[in-house]
Scaffold this motif. Structure first.
Motif, PDB file in Angstrom:
ATOM      1  N   LYS A  47      15.101  -4.195 -63.677  1.00 50.52           N
ATOM      2  CA  LYS A  47      13.757  -4.480 -63.180  1.00 50.52           C
ATOM      3  C   LYS A  47      12.971  -3.184 -63.001  1.00 50.52           C
ATOM      4  N   GLY A  48      13.672  -2.142 -62.547  1.00 53.03           N
ATOM      5  CA  GLY A  48      13.018  -0.854 -62.357  1.00 53.03           C
ATOM      6  C   GLY A  48      12.524  -0.263 -63.663  1.00 53.03           C
ATOM      7  N   ILE A  49      13.290  -0.440 -64.732  1.00 51.56           N
ATOM      8  CA  ILE A  49      12.838   0.034 -66.045  1.00 51.56           C
ATOM      9  C   ILE A  49      11.538  -0.687 -66.414  1.00 51.56           C
ATOM     10  N   GLY A  50      11.516  -2.004 -66.234  1.00 51.73           N
ATOM     11  CA  GLY A  50      10.324  -2.770 -66.572  1.00 51.73           C
ATOM     12  C   GLY A  50       9.120  -2.383 -65.737  1.00 51.73           C
ATOM     13  N   GLU A  51       9.349  -2.112 -64.456  1.00 42.61           N
ATOM     14  CA  GLU A  51       8.255  -1.759 -63.546  1.00 42.61           C
ATOM     15  C   GLU A  51       7.892  -0.286 -63.605  1.00 42.61           C
ATOM     16  N   GLY A  52       8.744   0.506 -64.262  1.00 44.50           N
ATOM     17  CA  GLY A  52       8.456   1.937 -64.407  1.00 44.50           C
ATOM     18  C   GLY A  52       8.898   2.781 -63.236  1.00 44.50           C
ATOM     19  N   HIS A  53       9.796   2.226 -62.403  1.00 41.66           N
ATOM     20  CA  HIS A  53      10.254   2.961 -61.217  1.00 41.66           C
ATOM     21  C   HIS A  53      11.771   2.823 -61.073  1.00 41.66           C
ATOM     22  N   VAL A  54      12.508   3.854 -61.448  1.00 41.61           N
ATOM     23  CA  VAL A  54      13.954   3.914 -61.256  1.00 41.61           C
ATOM     24  C   VAL A  54      14.261   5.243 -60.573  1.00 41.61           C
ATOM     25  N   PRO A  55      15.066   5.254 -59.503  1.00 37.96           N
ATOM     26  CA  PRO A  55      15.390   6.523 -58.839  1.00 37.96           C
ATOM     27  C   PRO A  55      15.949   7.553 -59.827  1.00 37.96           C
ATOM     28  N   LEU A  82      12.304  -7.325 -71.309  1.00 37.13           N
ATOM     29  CA  LEU A  82      11.344  -6.419 -70.684  1.00 37.13           C
ATOM     30  C   LEU A  82      10.032  -6.380 -71.456  1.00 37.13           C
ATOM     31  N   MET A  83      10.124  -6.456 -72.772  1.00 38.00           N
ATOM     32  CA  MET A  83       8.908  -6.470 -73.587  1.00 38.00           C
ATOM     33  C   MET A  83       8.112  -7.757 -73.319  1.00 38.00           C
ATOM     34  N   ARG A  84       8.819  -8.870 -73.215  1.00 35.66           N
ATOM     35  CA  ARG A  84       8.162 -10.157 -72.961  1.00 35.66           C
ATOM     36  C   ARG A  84       7.549 -10.212 -71.562  1.00 35.66           C
ATOM     37  N   LYS A  85       8.332  -9.743 -70.572  1.00 34.25           N
ATOM     38  CA  LYS A  85       7.909  -9.875 -69.180  1.00 34.25           C
ATOM     39  C   LYS A  85       6.843  -8.866 -68.778  1.00 34.25           C
ATOM     40  N   TYR A  86       6.957  -7.641 -69.275  1.00 34.31           N
ATOM     41  CA  TYR A  86       6.060  -6.576 -68.811  1.00 34.31           C
ATOM     42  C   TYR A  86       5.041  -6.130 -69.869  1.00 34.31           C
TER      43      TYR A  86
END
Length: 229
Positions: free
Chosen positions: A25-33, A146-150
């Protein structure tokens, strides 16, 4: 229903858990620690080295030139193409790729590699392909999901990673691996098919655990790392 369609149906629960994992989910949202990304690359670099070695074992067990060519080409793909998503992660966290190479494996990655090596040493090509297939297949579906969702634009921090795994080339190579496994399974005994199913299931579970290992920065337990109550 083909053998690999059956495998996908039997393991949909694990695929869905992977799609819902906070790292994905973080990859899709652009935020991973950043620490999680670094931990992932350290382990995945060594994992992919082992993946190529297992392809080498499969190549050595191959009797047909077509199979030899196939496994040779898969090694070449990892060596020269699958570094690109790693570079995307490295660029994002501002760490050189070389700095994240040569590190000891965390427990889950260590177990995953030994699981695949076991099937490579003890099984035939069908068992080997069954243990290897969840890696490219889950990544393909992660990229597509991720491509479909984001629907990431090119300025998304992980656009290169997502688009790489959602690409038609990855879809084609995954389908080729599936077709090869289906052809082998069609002539396999019930006992052999059960071993393939077990190898595939455990690799799916270890794919999920690999994301969790990365997100939590999993390490081997030691006295120094025990939190005192």
């Amino acid at each position: 229903m083909t053998f690999t369609n059956q495998l996908r149906k039997e393991n949909d629960d694990i695929f869905q858990l992977i799609f819902e994992h906070p790292f994905i989910k973080g990859i899709g949202e652009g935020h991973v620690p950043k620490e999680a990304i670094a931990h992932y690359i350290k382990a995945d670099f060594e994992y992919l080295n082992a993946f190529m070695q297992i392809y080498g074992i499969a190549l050595a067990k191959s009797q047909k030139r077509d199979d030899i060519q196939y496994f040779h080409d898969r090694i070449e793909f990892i060596l020269n193409s699958e570094v690109h998503p790693h570079h995307n992660f490295c660029d994002h966290i501002g760490v050189g790729y070389e700095e994240l190479q040569g590190h000891a494996l965390p427990p889950t990655a260590d177990h995953y590699i030994k699981h695949m090596m076991y099937h490579a040493q003890m099984g035939g090509l069908g068992e080997i392909l069954s243990a290897l297939l969840p890696c490219p297949w889950t990544y393909l579906e992660i990229g597509q999901e991720l491509m479909r969702k984001y629907n990431p634009a090119k300025d998304h921090p992980f656009y290169r990673w997502i688009s790489f795994y959602a690409d038609d080339r990855v879809a084609a190579t995954t389908m080729e691996m599936r077709n090869r496994l289906d052809a082998i399974a069609a002539h396999a005994s019930t006992s052999e098919q059960e071993k393939m199913q077990d190898a595939f299931r455990k690799s799916c579970q270890l794919e999920l655990n690999f994301w969790e290992m990365s997100f939590t920065c999993e390490e081997w337990p030691s006295k120094e790392k025990v939190v005192k109550k």
